[in-house]
Write an enzyme that holds these catalytic residues in place. Structure first.
Site, PDB file in Angstrom:
ATOM      1  N   LYS A 177       0.945  -1.083   0.021  1.00  0.00           N
ATOM      2  CA  LYS A 177       0.090  -0.028  -0.113  1.00  0.00           C
ATOM      3  C   LYS A 177       0.742   1.190  -0.131  1.00  0.00           C
ATOM      4  O   LYS A 177       1.834   1.137   0.758  1.00  0.00           O
ATOM      5  CB  LYS A 177      -0.925  -0.032   1.334  1.00  0.00           C
ATOM      6  CG  LYS A 177      -1.887   0.980   1.292  1.00  0.00           C
ATOM      7  CD  LYS A 177      -2.873   0.982   2.534  1.00  0.00           C
ATOM      8  CE  LYS A 177      -3.904   1.942   2.628  1.00  0.00           C
ATOM      9  NZ  LYS A 177      -4.820   1.824   3.777  1.00  0.00           N
ATOM     10  N   SER A 188      -9.648   1.712   2.623  1.00  0.00           N
ATOM     11  CA  SER A 188      -8.842   2.475   1.911  1.00  0.00           C
ATOM     12  C   SER A 188      -7.641   1.617   1.254  1.00  0.00           C
ATOM     13  O   SER A 188      -7.211   2.125   0.170  1.00  0.00           O
ATOM     14  CB  SER A 188      -8.231   3.474   2.789  1.00  0.00           C
ATOM     15  OG  SER A 188      -7.224   3.193   3.630  1.00  0.00           O
ATOM     16  N   SER A 233      -9.942  -0.397   7.108  1.00  0.00           N
ATOM     17  CA  SER A 233      -9.507  -0.241   5.671  1.00  0.00           C
ATOM     18  C   SER A 233      -8.725  -1.511   5.113  1.00  0.00           C
ATOM     19  O   SER A 233      -8.456  -1.588   3.932  1.00  0.00           O
ATOM     20  CB  SER A 233      -8.698   0.727   5.683  1.00  0.00           C
ATOM     21  OG  SER A 233      -9.206   2.057   5.397  1.00  0.00           O
TER      22      SER A 233
HETATM   23  N1  GLN Z   1     -13.444   4.353   6.114  1.00  0.00           N
HETATM   24  C1  GLN Z   1     -12.841   4.921   7.483  1.00  0.00           C
HETATM   25  C2  GLN Z   1     -12.315   5.934   7.136  1.00  0.00           C
HETATM   26  O1  GLN Z   1     -12.625   6.760   6.251  1.00  0.00           O
HETATM   27  C3  GLN Z   1     -11.688   3.762   7.793  1.00  0.00           C
HETATM   28  C4  GLN Z   1     -10.258   4.140   7.093  1.00  0.00           C
HETATM   29  C5  GLN Z   1      -9.401   3.493   7.226  1.00  0.00           C
HETATM   30  O2  GLN Z   1      -9.152   2.138   8.158  1.00  0.00           O
HETATM   31  N2  GLN Z   1      -8.261   3.691   6.914  1.00  0.00           N
HETATM   32  O3  GLN Z   1     -11.806   6.931   7.990  1.00  0.00           O
END
Ligand code: GLN
Length: 484
Positions: free
Chosen positions: A75, A150, A174
């Site tokens: 990532k 994400s 995410s």
């Molecule tokens: N969807 C959540 C957010 O937008 C979690 C994102 C994540 O786990 N990095 O904060």
């Protein structure tokens, strides 16, 4: 070749069926061929092949480690020495770190081969991969759908078999949410299990690195590489690292599975619920007992998270000012103006929104009302889990309320977008490990089953997931367009 798991690739490499260079080239070709899903931000074939050559040398000299020669996609939130690390943001679009994140270094030291850096939501803020500066990632099962976020680039890459494994980070879901929406296995370890050093911070008390793989067995192999104490991360835990593969295959007779009644509520798509119920029957057949449990503060998880995460983000992201890292505005009048223009031009709308919310929640007049209150709720949410684990060994439920949705469907409705993480956020607030595994399809889109364990119970949840994968073949399905 692309359907093979890490486990299988290791055996083949060691038996000399093919070399690591051949393997890396094979995946580089697939990445090239399937660019339309936009899973990668950076690919550097020369770099990849030079690592593969080193791996081949080690294998030839019999100096290899368990995963030497295995390709992996990282990532783009992990700092990679000498390789662009953008966090999918314009503000870091020219940032080349002078060092490796610990997770990256551990992969390198074990002889793994980096295939490139994967697309993600900007600064990991999102659930659909649509906030990326480099454009959205597409779901390989249906390219009009989101892959989740994400860590959507890593998830899409693994299910499209552009990489046998990927790294991800999970602040509110995410890793698990995109794993569910793409039909792969996504593991978020206990907070502190994997070092955060060199992982660009979003919300430091919630962020945790983990794995995206085809199977739970592969996740165990990869966690063996990633886990461990790191003196460079003050929140990393000094807890010994077991061999996560050791437990795999143990039988599940007598396992107590807690089913939170709040996770099977009206917000859950009935077709997803159906798929989860079918999966639970598999565990019953394996001798596990299903117990209803209560997590009374579940509905407060999303609001609590959306105070704490933006607060920490507003502080973490203050370092991006045009002086020390990345992008700097071209035209400005003085220093203040330079800060302002750099940040206005460099951050996308979702990141700005989070910075605004966080700054507001932390400001003198509102700190007690929002931030402190959220911290108290966090404690209550954690206590709910502690009590639940007195009655059960693992907790199960859906990873997400629905399967993948259309690109653009929720970009205007933030609450709907934020509710994607309704079942995943609690594990971050409490620091618990969780895994999402493929457990069926709805409208030809994958559904994920989430298994949450107690602190440092990674070995247990990996085995529970592995036993399920011995009985089912959902994890072996490859989207049609990527089958060859
Ligand atoms: N969807 C959540 C957010 O937008 C979690 C994102 C994540 O786990 N990095 O904060």
């Amino acid at each position: 070749m692309h359907t093979k798991t890490i486990k299988r690739l290791c055996a083949d490499l060691n038996a000399g069926e093919y070399s690591s260079v051949e393997l890396a080239q094979y995946y580089l070709d697939r990445i090239q061929r399937y660019q339309s899903i936009n899973a990668f931000v950076t690919v550097d074939p020369e770099f990849t092949l030079s690592q593969a050559r080193e791996a081949d040398k080690a294998i030839r000299k019999d100096k290899h480690k368990p995963l030497t020669g295995i390709p992996i996609a990282h990532k783009d939130i992990f700092c990679t020495k000498g390789m662009l690390t953008t966090c999918s943001s314009k503000i870091l679009s020219n940032f080349v770190p002078p060092y490796d994140a610990t997770a990256i270094k551990k992969c390198k030291d074990s002889g793994m081969v980096c295939l490139g850096k994967t697309n993600m939501d900007e600064f990991a803020m999102g659930s659909s991969n649509e906030t990326s500066y480099y454009g959205p990632v597409k779901n390989p099962w249906n390219e009009t759908m989101v892959p989740g976020g994400s860590s959507g680039g890593s998830a899409a890459a693994v299910v499209a078999r552009l990489a046998p494994a990927g790294t991800g980070t999970d602040t509110g879901g995410s890793i698990r949410q995109p794993a569910a929406l793409c039909g792969i296995t996504g593991l978020k370890p206990t907070y502190g299990r994997v070092s955060r050093y060199g992982m660009i911070a979003f919300a430091s008390s919630l962020d945790q690195a983990g794995t995206l793989t085809q199977t739970a067995e592969d996740a165990a192999l990869l966690l063996n590489v990633l886990a461990g104490f790191d003196p460079r991360d003050s929140t990393s835990v000094e807890e010994s690292v077991p061999d996560y593969t050791e437990n795999l295959g143990k039988d599940l007779a007598g396992l107590r599975i807690g089913l939170p009644k709040q996770y099977f509520d009206e917000g859950l798509d009935p077709a997803v619920e159906q798929a989860i119920q079918e999966s639970l029957k598999v565990f019953e057949r394996l001798g596990a007992a299903l117990i209803e449990i209560d997590l009374p503060n579940s509905e407060l998880c999303v609001p609590c998270y959306y105070v704490i995460a933006p607060s920490e983000a507003s502080s973490n992201l203050s370092r991006f000012d045009g002086v020390r890292y990345g992008y700097r505005a071209e035209d400005y009048e003085d220093l203040d103006d330079m800060f302002m223009r750099t940040r206005s031009e460099g951050f996308g709308p979702e990141v700005k929104r989070r910075i605004m919310i966080g700054t507001y929640a932390l400001s003198a007049g509102y700190y007690d009302a929002y931030y402190l209150k959220a911290q108290k709720l966090r404690r209550l949410i954690t206590q709910d889990f502690e009590q639940a684990f007195e009655r059960c060994d693992v907790i199960m439920g859906p990873t997400t309320p629905t399967p993948a949705f259309e690109l653009g469907a929720k970009t205007e409705d933030l609450i709907a977008m934020y509710l994607n993480d309704i079942y995943t956020i609690s594990a971050n607030l409490s620091g618990l490990p969780g895994i999402s595994i493929p457990s069926g399809f709805v409208n030809r889109l994958p559904v994920g089953l989430q298994i949450i364990g107690s602190y440092f119970a990674e070995a247990l949840i990996l085995n529970v997931a592995h036993r399920f994968q011995m009985e089912t073949d959902w994890h072996q399905k490859v989207p049609e367009g990527f089958a060859v």
